[in-house]
Design a protein around this motif. Structure first.
Motif, mmCIF file in Angstrom:
data_model
loop_
_atom_site.group_PDB
_atom_site.id
_atom_site.type_symbol
_atom_site.label_atom_id
_atom_site.label_comp_id
_atom_site.label_asym_id
_atom_site.label_seq_id
_atom_site.Cartn_x
_atom_site.Cartn_y
_atom_site.Cartn_z
ATOM 1 N N ALA A 3 1.090 -1.443 0.017
ATOM 2 C CA ALA A 3 -0.037 0.059 0.313
ATOM 3 C C ALA A 3 1.047 0.441 0.270
ATOM 4 C CB ALA A 3 -0.868 -0.258 1.415
ATOM 5 N N PHE A 4 1.001 1.714 -0.910
ATOM 6 C CA PHE A 4 1.651 2.832 -1.157
ATOM 7 C C PHE A 4 0.803 4.876 -0.663
ATOM 8 C CE2 PHE A 4 3.865 0.397 -4.431
ATOM 9 C CZ PHE A 4 4.975 0.023 -3.822
ATOM 10 N N ASP A 5 1.291 5.624 -0.337
ATOM 11 C CA ASP A 5 0.623 7.162 -0.425
ATOM 12 C C ASP A 5 0.122 7.249 -2.259
ATOM 13 O OD1 ASP A 5 0.180 9.613 -0.597
ATOM 14 O OD2 ASP A 5 1.523 10.058 1.342
ATOM 15 N N GLY A 6 -0.407 7.269 -2.445
ATOM 16 C CA GLY A 6 -0.975 7.550 -3.593
ATOM 17 C C GLY A 6 -0.238 8.606 -3.961
ATOM 18 N N ARG A 7 0.066 9.443 -2.891
ATOM 19 C CA ARG A 7 0.363 11.012 -3.960
ATOM 20 C C ARG A 7 1.293 11.148 -4.841
ATOM 21 N NH1 ARG A 7 0.021 14.888 1.756
ATOM 22 N NH2 ARG A 7 0.431 12.328 2.658
ATOM 23 N N TYR A 8 2.330 9.962 -4.545
ATOM 24 C CA TYR A 8 3.356 10.053 -4.727
ATOM 25 C C TYR A 8 3.456 9.856 -6.935
ATOM 26 C CZ TYR A 8 6.812 10.237 -0.861
ATOM 27 O OH TYR A 8 7.115 10.644 0.001
ATOM 28 N N PHE A 9 1.687 9.118 -6.842
ATOM 29 C CA PHE A 9 1.598 8.566 -8.527
ATOM 30 C C PHE A 9 0.809 9.494 -9.240
ATOM 31 C CE2 PHE A 9 2.961 5.271 -5.937
ATOM 32 C CZ PHE A 9 3.972 4.353 -6.604
ATOM 33 N N GLN A 10 0.542 10.809 -8.315
ATOM 34 C CA GLN A 10 -0.420 11.788 -8.898
ATOM 35 C C GLN A 10 0.447 12.605 -9.112
ATOM 36 O OE1 GLN A 10 -3.026 12.687 -6.025
ATOM 37 N NE2 GLN A 10 -4.431 10.068 -5.754
ATOM 38 N N GLY A 11 -0.188 13.178 -10.614
ATOM 39 C CA GLY A 11 0.426 14.966 -10.671
ATOM 40 C C GLY A 11 -0.225 16.075 -9.950
ATOM 41 N N GLY A 12 0.419 17.516 -9.742
ATOM 42 C CA GLY A 12 -0.024 18.318 -9.683
ATOM 43 C C GLY A 12 0.299 18.642 -7.836
#
Length: 263
Positions: free
Chosen positions: A92-101
């Motif tokens: 389970a990753f912190d999803g913010r690393y895979f999101q732009g902006g």
């Protein structure tokens, strides 16, 4: 899947991530996977908090090399075992690393600045694979150089570790101040959440857990005779550091040293 054993492990992992006492802030959390009820499986992608590879795959799985930080975390019964890389069948990753902006907290590096850094390196003709600030959003990738093994499972953790942390999702007033810890990369393994590669192995994990602590002295002795962890001459290297390396050139390639380096 949710109704099966794998699904129950997934729900348990998600539940434990939500506990502020363990995973605030966290960058990635892995389960622990087993090929047999007593035998740890994911030796390839797992690295302890000091970068050492795993030991003989019996409890507590890790070696006593260095400060034995990760091994001691397992023996202490922690549900947030500090590691540098893991997979464990589920992550389970912190999803913010895979999101732009998104904007990163520590250095205020935005996704746009990441892209600008990458583009400027390309314009100068520099190789950017795995070098410099990783570009947001992160992507799984491969790497020709064996810095963290050429595995997407290891490299994604390496990229995340090289970036600052995002602000905690929970209110700052509810969080206890985090102590400085040179071995805490924000990547954790939770040995209480276990997956397996067969229903039979998963069904007997509860039985192996009752006796696995007895394996600890045996595993440490076997590590010694098996000469584990495996030697990794690049384990302690850091980005930007000048190092000596060996370049193997085939006699059949008809290339000079300069031509081989250019590749």
């Amino acid at each position: 899947l949710i109704r099966g054993a794998w699904g129950r492990s997934l729900l348990e992992l998600v539940e434990r991530i939500g506990k502020e006492r363990v995973f605030v802030p966290y960058k990635a959390v892995c389960a622990a996977d087993f090929v047999a009820s007593w035998k740890f499986y994911d030796t390839f992608a797992t690295r302890d908090a000091e970068g050492y590879s795993i030991g003989v795959p019996l409890f507590p799985w890790f070696t006593a090399e260095g400060e034995a930080v990760t091994r001691n975390d397992v023996l202490a019964g922690k549900d947030a075992v500090r590691v540098k890389s893991c997979w464990g069948g589920m992550v389970a990753f912190d999803g913010r690393y895979f999101q732009g902006g998104n904007t990163l907290e520590a250095e205020g590096i935005s996704a746009g600045q990441h892209a600008e850094s990458q583009n400027s390196s390309k314009e100068k003709g520099k190789k950017v694979d795995g070098v410099g600030i990783p570009e947001l959003p992160l992507r799984f990738r491969s790497e020709a150089e064996p810095f963290w093994d050429s595995s997407e499972c290891c490299l994604i953790h390496s990229d995340i570790i090289s970036l600052p942390s995002f602000p905690p999702l929970a209110s700052s007033s509810t969080l206890a101040p985090k102590k400085e810890d040179e071995y805490d990369t924000g990547i954790y393994m939770n040995p209480y959440v276990r997956t397996a590669y067969s229903a039979s192995a998963h069904r007997h994990i509860w039985l192996a857990k009752r006796f696995e602590r007895l394996f600890s002295p045996l595993q440490r002795m076997l590590n010694y005779f098996a000469r584990m962890p495996r030697f990794n001459y690049r384990r302690a290297e850091k980005e930007g550091q000048l190092v000596q390396d060996k370049l193997w050139i085939s006699v059949h390639s008809n290339m000079t040293e300069e031509q081989s380096i250019a590749l």
